[in-house]
Design an enzyme around this catalytic site. Structure first.
Site, PDB file in Angstrom:
ATOM      1  N   ASP A  35       0.817  -1.210   0.000  1.00  0.00           N
ATOM      2  CA  ASP A  35       0.000   0.000   0.000  1.00  0.00           C
ATOM      3  C   ASP A  35       0.854   1.265   0.000  1.00  0.00           C
ATOM      4  OD1 ASP A  35      -2.460  -1.375   0.029  1.00  0.00           O
ATOM      5  OD2 ASP A  35      -2.352  -1.633   2.192  1.00  0.00           O
ATOM      6  N   GLU A 143      -9.524  -2.001   4.090  1.00  0.00           N
ATOM      7  CA  GLU A 143      -9.069  -1.555   5.405  1.00  0.00           C
ATOM      8  C   GLU A 143      -9.874  -0.350   5.898  1.00  0.00           C
ATOM      9  OE1 GLU A 143      -4.316  -2.733   5.018  1.00  0.00           O
ATOM     10  OE2 GLU A 143      -5.014  -0.750   4.425  1.00  0.00           O
TER      11      GLU A 143
END
Length: 262
Positions: A35, A143
């Site tokens: 990420d 997330e």
């Protein structure tokens, strides 16, 4: 997903936002994970100054190595990229020695893990303020809006979120197109907040592929009655985390004072 077009869209969005805000660039915390590697690469492609900040706190050697490999590669490819390393381990240990001592427990472990994330957030904003940069978030859709797997006012404390509308699988696809180092592409996702080898899947109890499936099922209006076996287990994990972490996903509640009391 039209990967290249998505990349161009995000890069243009980042550049447009920063330009309109009168900001000179971006600061990104680089952890050695997919990420942060994708986020920093997207920021670099804007042509605006991009500062990659490495902030180890008792970090595993493998995570440090991957972060440094990515930063070195990014600096070779983009002249607008710079980096800085801030070892926050002494700061973390000093804080631990300053607060009142408590018995060891899972809650203490979690509190300390979140403290690590918040120390890093403060560090990123230090550099953002110093150089007139924006803090670019590294959270993905699963997330940020699925299970709330991030620290409130830690890695959740950002100025803008370039990949928060992308599923984890999308992030991997973009990472491959952006030529993120292979070591990062194949590494097991981890937040690195506990000083051990536990992965995100170890903590959550489900893989990102499973969570993406559960997120889709919830969006389609499915319930626990529609599944059994492992699918039921994963769906329950998703629903539980999605429920208990709504405080992260929703705006801060404000106590409205009735006009009659003013």
């Amino acid at each position: 997903m039209q990967t290249e077009k998505v990349i161009d869209h995000i890069v243009n969005w980042l550049k447009d936002y920063a330009t309109k805000a009168g900001i000179d660039g971006f600061v990104v915390g680089v952890s050695g994970g997919i990420d942060s590697a994708v986020t920093s690469s997207l920021c670099a492609k804007t042509g605006l100054k991009t500062l990659c900040v490495e902030m180890p706190i008792h970090q595993a050697a493998s995570q440090v190595t991957r972060a440094q490999e990515h930063i070195a590669q990014l600096k070779d490819r983009f002249s607008n990229v710079s980096d800085v390393r801030v070892d926050l381990t002494p700061v973390f240990e000093e804080l631990k020695s300053t607060v009142p001592a408590v018995e060891s427990s899972s809650q203490l472990d979690l509190s300390l893990a979140n403290t690590r994330a918040r120390l890093r957030m403060s560090t990123l904003y230090y550099f953002a303020g110093l150089y007139k940069y924006l803090v670019a978030g590294t959270g993905n859709k699963v997330e940020d809006f699925g299970v709330g797997f991030y620290t409130k006012y830690g890695d959740g404390g950002v100025d803008l979120s370039p990949i928060a509308d992308l599923l984890k699988s999308d992030v991997y696809a973009i990472g491959k197109a952006l030529e993120v180092p292979e070591s990062i592409q194949v590494a097991a996702p981890t937040d690195g907040l506990f000083g051990d080898s536990r992965s995100d899947e170890d903590q959550i109890g489900a893989s990102y592929d499973e969570l993406e499936w559960a997120m889709k099922m919830k969006d389609e209006g499915k319930t626990s009655d529609d599944f059994e076996g492992r699918k039921l287990e994963v769906f329950k994990i998703f629903i539980r985390l999605n429920t208990v972490n709504q405080h992260k996903m929703n705006p801060i509640p404000v106590c409205k004072i009735p006009i009659s009391l003013l």
